[in-house]
Design an enzyme around this catalytic site. Structure first.
Site, PDB file in Angstrom:
ATOM      1  N   HIS A 124      -5.274  -3.520   5.836  1.00 35.26           N
ATOM      2  CA  HIS A 124      -4.770  -2.944   4.793  1.00 35.26           C
ATOM      3  C   HIS A 124      -5.473  -3.366   3.588  1.00 35.26           C
ATOM      4  CE1 HIS A 124      -0.685  -3.327   2.231  1.00 35.26           C
ATOM      5  NE2 HIS A 124      -1.695  -3.433   1.495  1.00 35.26           N
ATOM      6  N   HIS A 144      -7.014  -2.047  -0.438  1.00 37.74           N
ATOM      7  CA  HIS A 144      -7.011  -1.080  -1.598  1.00 37.74           C
ATOM      8  C   HIS A 144      -8.431  -0.988  -2.041  1.00 37.74           C
ATOM      9  CE1 HIS A 144      -2.515  -1.385  -1.949  1.00 37.74           C
ATOM     10  NE2 HIS A 144      -2.861  -2.479  -1.760  1.00 37.74           N
ATOM     11  N   LYS A 147       2.154   5.176   4.333  1.00 39.04           N
ATOM     12  CA  LYS A 147       2.662   4.135   3.773  1.00 39.04           C
ATOM     13  C   LYS A 147       4.043   4.345   3.022  1.00 39.04           C
ATOM     14  CE  LYS A 147       2.608  -0.082   2.059  1.00 39.04           C
ATOM     15  NZ  LYS A 147       1.493  -0.786   1.273  1.00 39.04           N
ATOM     16  N   HIS A 172       5.658  -1.717   2.523  1.00 36.44           N
ATOM     17  CA  HIS A 172       5.668  -2.769   1.621  1.00 36.44           C
ATOM     18  C   HIS A 172       7.155  -3.088   1.843  1.00 36.44           C
ATOM     19  CE1 HIS A 172       4.607  -4.867  -2.074  1.00 36.44           C
ATOM     20  NE2 HIS A 172       5.875  -4.850  -2.101  1.00 36.44           N
ATOM     21  N   HIS A 220       1.852  -7.423   4.816  1.00 31.65           N
ATOM     22  CA  HIS A 220       1.544  -8.628   4.071  1.00 31.65           C
ATOM     23  C   HIS A 220       2.547  -9.573   3.895  1.00 31.65           C
ATOM     24  CE1 HIS A 220       3.183  -5.819   1.171  1.00 31.65           C
ATOM     25  NE2 HIS A 220       2.088  -5.326   0.793  1.00 31.65           N
ATOM     26  N   ASP A 267      -5.041  -6.890   2.212  1.00 33.92           N
ATOM     27  CA  ASP A 267      -4.450  -6.507   0.959  1.00 33.92           C
ATOM     28  C   ASP A 267      -5.247  -6.856  -0.407  1.00 33.92           C
ATOM     29  OD1 ASP A 267      -2.539  -5.429  -0.760  1.00 33.92           O
ATOM     30  OD2 ASP A 267      -1.390  -7.051  -0.778  1.00 33.92           O
TER      31      ASP A 267
HETATM   32  C1  NCD Z   1      -1.329  -3.939  -4.553  1.00 31.82           C
HETATM   33  C2  NCD Z   1      -2.479  -3.223  -5.588  1.00 31.82           C
HETATM   34  O1  NCD Z   1      -2.608  -3.632  -6.557  1.00 31.82           O
HETATM   35  O2  NCD Z   1      -2.389  -2.011  -5.390  1.00 31.82           O
HETATM   36  N1  NCD Z   1      -0.997  -5.271  -5.316  1.00 31.82           N
HETATM   37  C3  NCD Z   1      -0.522  -6.381  -4.765  1.00 31.82           C
HETATM   38  O3  NCD Z   1      -0.241  -7.345  -5.399  1.00 31.82           O
HETATM   39  N2  NCD Z   1      -0.641  -6.515  -3.466  1.00 31.82           N
HETATM   40  C4  NCD Z   1       0.030  -3.189  -4.202  1.00 31.82           C
HETATM   41  C5  NCD Z   1       0.649  -3.870  -3.142  1.00 31.82           C
HETATM   42  O4  NCD Z   1       0.020  -3.696  -1.930  1.00 31.82           O
HETATM   43  O5  NCD Z   1       1.810  -3.979  -3.175  1.00 31.82           O
HETATM   44 ZN    ZN Z   2      -1.303  -3.625  -0.552  1.00 28.84          ZN
END
Ligand code: NCD
Ligand code: ZN
Length: 345
Positions: free
Chosen positions: A15, A17, A101, A138, A176, A249
């Site tokens: 997971h 970003h 997702k 989520h 998460h 995450d």
């Molecule tokens: C994530 C993001 O910034 O893209 N933020 C987070 O707090 N985890 C989005 C998400 O996974 O909820």
């Molecule tokens: Zn995330």
């Protein structure tokens, strides 16, 4: 004292970003240094909703990688109420889309295009169940009447349990996880239902958000919970249960977007991810359980081969920089200006 060196099979991040554009170029090398693969989140602006968009995004990620890496991005589609079941067949056939997702509309960063009513996507979920394409959730309700610390548990009761009953063969990952209730639900679930756990939820409880003042760099979603929940997550991650696997995450934002009157949710951990997990496992004397959590349970769940090469961790502290480059701005990483106890050799 347990050993000061630890060799494990190269891990994957289930997971992550990576963002896009100049920000992508700034962060992807941190992940590629430690992980062989990562499940890449699709919450860009605009979101990655089609196989064609996922292919283009994958191309941009590969183009942003340092020359000497074999890192593989595993792509995901962003589920919307306009997603068509045929897109699921195309995703499965693509070979590079590995999951879909689900963001409840309004739950987190760039989730406006997410799902308002799960009933509106039942035909898509039915196609995913048939094609064995995992649904990554989520898992929080967005009902403003529900306390923010209870939104994960409410999601399990209101949405996850009914979804499991309606789509019993659907492969699902509760992403998460942050609560004892989530860890218990997943432990009791069949093998095709799993969960990822972040390093920051293993290392911090909610006091970290308010330590001496408000700490925007400890604000993420789902929000950090009380210590009893952190203990339950540590137990789940370190007990060898194949339901649970590594998902950082890691979610970078520009410093000014976090240090603001209404700061963004997300914590950047990719610069030190496997080292931070080593710290968490070491805190319980369970370093021998790190490899299965970080390198075996994820590929086994996704039906992918485990990695063949190894990484070595050393119990040797290093100091995290105050800021890291992030496109035309900077990002404040987890532990900025402080030590991480383990290093990647
Ligand atoms: C994530 C993001 O910034 O893209 N933020 C987070 O707090 N985890 C989005 C998400 O996974 O909820
Ligand atoms: Zn995330």
């Amino acid at each position: 004292m347990s050993s000061a060196r630890l060799e494990i099979t190269r891990p994957d991040d289930w997971h992550l970003h990576l963002r896009d554009g100049a920000a992508l170029g700034a962060v992807v090398a941190d992940t590629a240094r430690q992980f062989a693969r990562a499940i890449v989140m699709p919450n860009l602006k605009p979101p990655v909703t089609t196989v064609a968009q996922a292919e283009a995004y994958r191309g941009r990620i590969l183009a942003g990688l340092p020359a000497d890496t074999r890192f593989q991005p595993l792509m995901t589609l962003y589920l919307t109420e306009a997603t068509v079941p045929d897109e699921i067949a195309r995703a499965k056939a693509s070979g590079f889309v590995h999951a879909v997702k689900y963001y409840p509309a309004g739950a987190t960063t760039n989730s406006q295009a997410g799902v308002r009513d799960l009933a509106h996507v039942y035909p898509v979920l039915e196609a995913m169940e048939r094609h064995r394409l995992p649904l990554l959730m989520h898992g929080e309700v967005t009902d403003p009447a529900v306390d923010i610390f209870d939104r994960e548990q409410a999601f399990i009761e209101r949405h996850l349990i009914p979804l499991r009953a309606r789509f019993p063969q659907l492969r699902m990952v509760l992403e998460h996880i942050t609560t004892r209730a989530a860890a218990e639900f997943i432990r009791e679930a069949p093998a095709h239902v799993g969960a990822t756990i972040t390093a920051h939820h293993l290392l911090l409880n909610r006091n970290a958000i308010f330590e001496g003042g408000i700490r925007p760099h400890h604000y993420c979603l789902p929000v950090l919970k009380r210590e009893t929940h952190r203990q339950a997550l540590l137990e789940a991650a370190t007990n060898g249960d194949p339901h649970f696997f590594l998902g950082t995450d890691s979610a970078p934002h520009a410093q000014h977007a976090k240090e603001a009157a209404c700061g963004c949710a997300g914590i950047y951990t990719a610069h030190a991810a496997i080292e931070l997990y080593a710290e968490a496992f070491d805190s319980l004397g369970k370093l021998d359980r790190l490899e299965a959590f970080a390198s075996f349970h994820g590929p086994d769940f996704y039906g992918l081969p485990r990695n063949a090469d190894k990484i070595t961790l050393e119990r040797k502290p290093w100091t995290v920089p105050d800021t890291l480059p992030f496109g035309d701005s900077v990002c404040v990483p987890f532990r900025a200006g402080q030590d991480v106890a383990w290093s990647l050799a």
